[in-house]
Design a protein around this motif. Structure first.
Motif, PDB file in Angstrom:
ATOM      1  N   ARG A 130      22.298  -8.205   4.920  1.00 18.94           N
ATOM      2  CA  ARG A 130      22.219  -9.668   4.869  1.00 18.94           C
ATOM      3  C   ARG A 130      23.582 -10.339   4.987  1.00 18.94           C
ATOM      4  NH1 ARG A 130      18.214  -9.882  -0.385  1.00 18.94           N
ATOM      5  NH2 ARG A 130      16.250  -9.440   0.689  1.00 18.94           N
ATOM      6  N   SER A 131      24.651  -9.565   4.930  1.00 20.46           N
ATOM      7  CA  SER A 131      25.995 -10.142   4.903  1.00 20.46           C
ATOM      8  C   SER A 131      26.457 -10.493   6.309  1.00 20.46           C
ATOM      9  CB  SER A 131      26.987  -9.158   4.276  1.00 20.46           C
ATOM     10  OG  SER A 131      26.635  -8.900   2.930  1.00 20.46           O
ATOM     11  N   GLY A 132      26.866 -11.733   6.481  1.00 21.05           N
ATOM     12  CA  GLY A 132      27.409 -12.142   7.778  1.00 21.05           C
ATOM     13  C   GLY A 132      28.821 -11.655   7.993  1.00 21.05           C
ATOM     14  N   GLN A 133      29.588 -11.502   6.912  1.00 23.12           N
ATOM     15  CA  GLN A 133      30.961 -11.022   6.996  1.00 23.12           C
ATOM     16  C   GLN A 133      31.192  -9.967   5.923  1.00 23.12           C
ATOM     17  OE1 GLN A 133      32.866 -14.993   6.638  1.00 23.12           O
ATOM     18  NE2 GLN A 133      33.805 -14.530   8.607  1.00 23.12           N
ATOM     19  N   ASN A 134      32.147  -9.084   6.194  1.00 15.26           N
ATOM     20  CA  ASN A 134      32.472  -8.041   5.228  1.00 15.26           C
ATOM     21  C   ASN A 134      33.972  -7.987   4.980  1.00 15.26           C
ATOM     22  OD1 ASN A 134      30.005  -6.398   4.411  1.00 15.26           O
ATOM     23  ND2 ASN A 134      29.716  -6.597   6.622  1.00 15.26           N
ATOM     24  N   TYR A 135      34.335  -7.496   3.799  1.00 13.44           N
ATOM     25  CA  TYR A 135      35.727  -7.479   3.373  1.00 13.44           C
ATOM     26  C   TYR A 135      36.004  -6.221   2.553  1.00 13.44           C
ATOM     27  CZ  TYR A 135      35.421 -12.492   4.409  1.00 13.44           C
ATOM     28  OH  TYR A 135      35.219 -13.694   5.027  1.00 13.44           O
ATOM     29  N   TYR A 136      37.281  -5.933   2.401  1.00 11.05           N
ATOM     30  CA  TYR A 136      37.728  -5.028   1.349  1.00 11.05           C
ATOM     31  C   TYR A 136      38.014  -5.876   0.121  1.00 11.05           C
ATOM     32  CZ  TYR A 136      38.420  -1.169   4.648  1.00 11.05           C
ATOM     33  OH  TYR A 136      38.239  -0.169   5.561  1.00 11.05           O
ATOM     34  N   TYR A 137      37.833  -5.263  -1.058  1.00  9.70           N
ATOM     35  CA  TYR A 137      38.141  -5.953  -2.311  1.00  9.70           C
ATOM     36  C   TYR A 137      39.035  -5.055  -3.155  1.00  9.70           C
ATOM     37  CZ  TYR A 137      34.548  -9.361  -1.186  1.00  9.70           C
ATOM     38  OH  TYR A 137      33.814 -10.350  -0.579  1.00  9.70           O
ATOM     39  N   ASP A 164      44.219  -1.342 -14.740  1.00  5.55           N
ATOM     40  CA  ASP A 164      43.904  -0.466 -13.615  1.00  5.55           C
ATOM     41  C   ASP A 164      43.278  -1.250 -12.471  1.00  5.55           C
ATOM     42  OD1 ASP A 164      44.838   1.702 -15.003  1.00  5.55           O
ATOM     43  OD2 ASP A 164      42.850   2.406 -15.637  1.00  5.55           O
ATOM     44  N   MET A 165      43.263  -0.622 -11.295  1.00 10.39           N
ATOM     45  CA  MET A 165      42.722  -1.252 -10.093  1.00 10.39           C
ATOM     46  C   MET A 165      41.865  -0.262  -9.318  1.00 10.39           C
ATOM     47  SD  MET A 165      46.434  -2.764  -9.303  1.00 10.39           S
ATOM     48  CE  MET A 165      47.020  -1.461 -10.389  1.00 10.39           C
ATOM     49  N   THR A 166      41.090  -0.792  -8.396  1.00  6.72           N
ATOM     50  CA  THR A 166      40.342   0.043  -7.462  1.00  6.72           C
ATOM     51  C   THR A 166      40.121  -0.740  -6.182  1.00  6.72           C
ATOM     52  OG1 THR A 166      38.423   1.521  -7.236  1.00  6.72           O
ATOM     53  CG2 THR A 166      38.005  -0.662  -8.150  1.00  6.72           C
ATOM     54  N   LEU A 167      39.833  -0.020  -5.097  1.00 12.55           N
ATOM     55  CA  LEU A 167      39.598  -0.632  -3.789  1.00 12.55           C
ATOM     56  C   LEU A 167      38.169  -0.307  -3.368  1.00 12.55           C
ATOM     57  CD1 LEU A 167      40.941  -2.066  -1.291  1.00 12.55           C
ATOM     58  CD2 LEU A 167      41.351   0.241  -0.390  1.00 12.55           C
ATOM     59  N   VAL A 168      37.400  -1.321  -2.927  1.00  9.26           N
ATOM     60  CA  VAL A 168      36.043  -1.092  -2.442  1.00  9.26           C
ATOM     61  C   VAL A 168      35.863  -1.799  -1.092  1.00  9.26           C
ATOM     62  CG1 VAL A 168      35.045  -0.819  -4.743  1.00  9.26           C
ATOM     63  CG2 VAL A 168      35.086  -3.079  -3.691  1.00  9.26           C
ATOM     64  N   ASP A 169      34.866  -1.320  -0.349  1.00  2.00           N
ATOM     65  CA  ASP A 169      34.560  -1.836   0.986  1.00  2.00           C
ATOM     66  C   ASP A 169      33.148  -2.395   0.943  1.00  2.00           C
ATOM     67  OD1 ASP A 169      33.957  -2.241   3.665  1.00  2.00           O
ATOM     68  OD2 ASP A 169      34.740  -0.307   4.348  1.00  2.00           O
ATOM     69  N   SER A 170      32.979  -3.660   1.300  1.00  4.02           N
ATOM     70  CA  SER A 170      31.654  -4.280   1.203  1.00  4.02           C
ATOM     71  C   SER A 170      30.687  -3.757   2.261  1.00  4.02           C
ATOM     72  CB  SER A 170      31.773  -5.807   1.322  1.00  4.02           C
ATOM     73  OG  SER A 170      32.101  -6.193   2.646  1.00  4.02           O
ATOM     74  N   ARG A 171      31.172  -2.971   3.219  1.00  4.21           N
ATOM     75  CA  ARG A 171      30.290  -2.384   4.243  1.00  4.21           C
ATOM     76  C   ARG A 171      29.600  -1.117   3.742  1.00  4.21           C
ATOM     77  NH1 ARG A 171      34.800  -1.969   8.792  1.00  4.21           N
ATOM     78  NH2 ARG A 171      35.853  -1.203   6.901  1.00  4.21           N
ATOM     79  N   GLU A 172      29.979  -0.671   2.547  1.00  8.43           N
ATOM     80  CA  GLU A 172      29.405   0.538   1.963  1.00  8.43           C
ATOM     81  C   GLU A 172      28.765   0.204   0.606  1.00  8.43           C
ATOM     82  OE1 GLU A 172      29.366   3.153   3.703  1.00  8.43           O
ATOM     83  OE2 GLU A 172      30.988   2.876   5.156  1.00  8.43           O
TER      84      GLU A 172
END
Length: 284
Positions: A44-51, A75-83
Motif C-alpha cells: 500500500r506504500s506509495g514511497q519507501n525509505y530507510y529509517y 542505541d540505534m538500528t537501521l530498517v528498510d520500509s521495503r522489507e
C-alpha cells in the motif's frame, strides 16, 4: 504499519517532525505497543525509505531480515520500509526516527541490506558519536542550529557510515546472504512437489519480500525457477530409478513432483538430465 497494544484504554502517541535537507526527523513517543510492517502494508506504500531509529527511552526490540536485538537507551538500528519488520515496545517509549530516501542512504552505505535490524551500540566508538549527534537533532532544535541543513544531514550520513564500519560490510554481507540463500533452498526443497509453487509462497514462509528472495538468489548465481526445477528433477530421478515405484506411470511421477503436464515434464527432465524419463527408467 500494523499496531497492537495492551493499553487500549489509555493509549497515546505523539509525533513531531521537521525537515533536515533530504532527511525527515520524527520524534515519536507513545504507549507500549507491538508494531508490524507486513506485506500488505508494503504493497500500500506509495514511497519507501530507510529509517535510522535512535532510542532515547526504555529498552525495546527490533527484528528485520533475520537480524534483531534489544536496543538500550542510546542505541540505534537501521530498517528498510521495503522489507517486513517487527518492533516490540513493552513499555512507554521515545524514539527519534530519521527518515532517509533510499538513494541518499545507499550513497553512504553501498550494501545496507546486510545491516538491517542490527543493534548499533550507542555507548562506544563511532556509535557514541552518531548517537550524540542524533540526541541534539530534535525537530524543535533543528531550525535554530547555526549550520546549513545539508551539512548536518551529511554529518549524519558520515557518522552512520563510520559507525557501521563499511570496510567490513563486504565481509558481513556474505554470510547473511549465504545463510538466507540456504534457507530459501531448504524451503523450496520442502515444498517443491506442490503444483504451481511460486516465489511469493516461499517468501511468505521466510517472512521476506519476493524482491529479497530474487535478489538473494541472484547473488548466488541462480534463480527461483532454476532451483525449483532442479529439486523436482532430483526427486523424479529417484522415483524413476527405484523398483519400489516401477508400477507408477511416468506421467504420474511427473504429477507427484509438481509437473502435471506429461509432455512438459518430459521436456524439462531431458533438458536437465540429458535423458528422457523413459531412458532413466530403463537404464538406457
Amino acid at each position: 504499519m500494523h499496531v497492537t497494544s495492551s493499553r487500549k484504554e489509555d493509549f497515546r502517541a505523539h509525533l513531531e517532525a521537521a525537515r533536515l535537507d533530504l532527511l525527515t526527523l520524527n520524534d515519536v513517543s507513545a504507549t507500549a505497543q507491538h508494531v508490524y510492517r507486513r506485506h500488505v502494508d508494503i504493497s500500500r506504500s506509495g514511497q519507501n525509505y530507510y529509517y535510522l531509529l535512535y532510542n532515547h527511552g526504555s529498552p525495546w526490540t527490533v527484528h528485520q531480515m533475520g537480524s534483531g536485538g534489544r536496543l538500550l537507551s542510546g542505541d540505534m538500528t537501521l530498517v528498510d520500509s521495503r522489507e517486513r519488520y517487527e518492533f516490540n515496545f513493552p513499555d512507554d517509549f521515545s524514539v527519534l526516527s530519521v527518515q532517509a530516501p533510499v538513494s541518499w542512504l545507499e550513497n553512504w552505505l553501498p550494501h545496507p541490506e546486510a545491516l538491517l535490524g542490527r543493534r548499533i551500540d550507542g555507548q562506544q566508538g563511532w556509535g557514541l558519536s552518531l548517537g550524540t549527534l542524533l540526541r541534539q537533532l530534535s525537530p524543535n532544535a533543528v531550525g535554530a542550529l547555526p549550520l546549513p541543513d545539508k551539512l548536518l544531514a551529511d554529518q549524519v550520513g558520515a557518522l552512520l557510515c563510520l559507525a557501521l564500519q563499511p570496510e567490513s560490510v563486504a565481509q558481513q554481507r556474505v554470510k547473511p546472504a549465504q545463510d538466507l540463500a540456504a534457507g530459501i533452498g531448504d524451503a523450496i526443497r520442502a515444498r517443491c512437489t506442490e503444483p504451481g509453487l511460486v516465489a511469493a509462497a516461499i517468501a511468505d514462509d521466510l517472512a521476506i519480500s519476493v524482491r529479497t528472495l530474487h535478489r538473494t538468489l541472484a547473488m548466488q548465481g541462480t534463480t527461483f525457477a532454476e532451483m525449483l526445477i532442479a529439486e523436482r528433477i532430483v526427486i523424479a530421478q529417484r522415483l524413476l530409478s527405484s523398483p519400489a515405484f516401477k508400477n507408477l506411470s511416468i506421467s504420474e511421477i511427473g504429477y507427484r513432483v509438481g509437473l502435471a503436464d506429461p509432455s512438459h515434464f518430459t521436456r524439462v527432465y531431458k533438458r536437465v538430465t540429458g535423458q528422457t524419463p523413459k531412458q532413466t527408467r530403463t537404464g538406457s
